[in-house]
Scaffold this motif. Structure first.
Motif: not given
Length: 417
Positions: A253, A257, A261, A302-303, A306, A309-310
């Motif tokens: 993941r 991600i 980007e 943002r990274m 993410k 969350a992953a």
């Protein structure tokens, strides 16, 4: 008489190279590089050599309570703030001979060349060896400069532990380099840092000088995954609580991600510890660090969101416990346009090919930029290889960047006739 601004003054490239090779004899690695990790006996020995060289060049050497060394060449104005040149002498466990070391010893060569040429400046020059830049033994990286800039507290830094459980504060005392200066008490007029690129761009573009305009922001996110130790041969697949499997899926993941980007973003895992780390036991615990970087603040935020969350999603699906600690961070940095311009102008004046470049790695300059106008200069390195004993540069590359550093520093420190 000091040369006019347009004249082609140069440092002594042979002398700089000899210093690099002499320092490389301390804490040799096993494959031609160095293992001079911070606060080891080898680090202490390298510090003593640097101090002897500085004092022989007429400089006074002070040390702060983080173990950072400051070698000062006096200016003509006692009230003028110093121009700092800094980097680090500590290495990775399998480090090269140039990462960090080039910047410190090039700073010393700037002073030696000023002495040779009889150059006096209004502002003092201070050559700095920041402690624990690498963060290999004590995370996070750039620890001492971070305390200097007020990002970390002294107590936090002293409590950082190496993999054997030894603390930074205890090891600093043990090797005899606990100074008496308050950390961050010094003020800067400007800060310069010269460093190998640690990437392939300059060599690929056939450029001698990297004019560093920005530095990527970074997060180091340390995850601890908790599963259930069990026999790999006798535990049915459907009954496993496999922290190792969760680790593998999170790595995938992270890759996805970062790729989403592109361009201008990177992320990966370079360190992982399995417990009990036995070939026939499913790990009950996996600890690993995700390193993510980009020059965009928006992408950086943002990274991180993410990836967290992953990791949560993966672990919940597998029944694996998950906790996260941020063990390293700095926001993207834009370096001072005036100093960047002086570096670019010096390269132009000296006839060196050059290009603007963004630093992919973190440096002490990232924290210094919080305190004073700051910039960096990059030297090419062969195949972009760094944090590796095979790291290599040429004598000509080293000298060219030091020439540019010399001119930019002298201009900033203001020559006194």
């Amino acid at each position: 008489m000091v040369a006019a601004p347009g004249e082609n003054l140069r440092v002594n490239g042979n002398r700089l190279w000899d210093m690099l090779m002499d320092m490389a004899k301390i804490g040799p690695g096993i494959a031609g590089g160095n293992n001079r990790q911070t606060l080891t006996d080898a680090d202490g020995e390298g510090r003593h050599l640097f101090k002897r060289w500085c004092e022989a060049a007429g400089m006074t050497v002070g040390t702060d309570k983080m173990g950072t060394m400051f070698a000062t060449r006096a200016g003509t104005d006692p009230d003028a703030l110093p121009v700092y040149i800094g980097s680090h002498l500590d290495t990775q466990p399998t480090g090269g001979k140039f990462d960090g070391v080039l910047g410190v010893l090039a700073g010393l060569e700037v002073v030696r060349s000023m002495n040779d040429l009889g150059i006096k400046t209004k502002h003092p020059i201070v050559v700095t060896n920041w402690a624990n830049e690498e963060g290999a033994r004590f995370a996070p990286a750039m620890l001492a400069s971070g305390v200097f800039a007020g990002v970390h507290t002294l107590d936090y830094a002293y409590g950082r532990k190496d993999p054997e459980g030894k603390t930074y504060g205890d090891e600093l005392k043990r090797i005899g380099w606990l100074g008496d200066e308050e950390v961050g008490a010094r003020k800067m007029h400007a800060y310069f840092e010269y460093h190998i690129e640690q990437g392939p761009i300059l060599e690929a573009e056939n450029k001698q000088i990297g004019v560093v305009t920005h530095c990527q922001g970074l997060w180091w996110l340390e995850f601890t995954l908790t599963g259930k130790e069990a026999h790999t041969g006798s535990t049915p697949m459907a009954m496993r609580v496999n922290a190792g499997l969760a680790f593998g899926r999170i790595m995938e993941r992270v890759q996805e991600i970062a790729m989403a980007e592109q361009p201008g973003a990177v992320a990966g895992v370079g360190q992982a510890f399995f417990t009990p780390n036995s070939r026939n036991v499913l790990p009950g615990k996996v600890v690993f660090t995700v390193d993510l970087r980009t020059p965009s603040q928006e992408k950086l935020d943002r990274m991180r969101a993410k990836i967290e969350a992953a990791a949560t999603e993966v672990c919940e699906a597998l029944g694996v416990g998950c906790s996260m600690e941020a063990v390293g961070h700095f926001d993207p940095v834009t370096f001072d346009p005036t100093l960047v311009g002086r570096v670019r102008d010096a390269a132009e004046k000296l006839g060196y090919s050059h290009m603007d470049i963004i630093s992919g790695a973190g440096h002490d300059a990232c924290w210094a930029a919080k305190l004073a106008p700051t910039t960096m200069i990059f030297c090419p390195c062969v195949d972009g290889l760094s944090h590796n004993e095979a790291e290599e540069i040429s004598m000509d590359w080293a000298a060219a960047g030091c020439d540019v550093l010399f001119h930019a520093v002298v201009e900033t420190a203001e020559i006194v006739e």
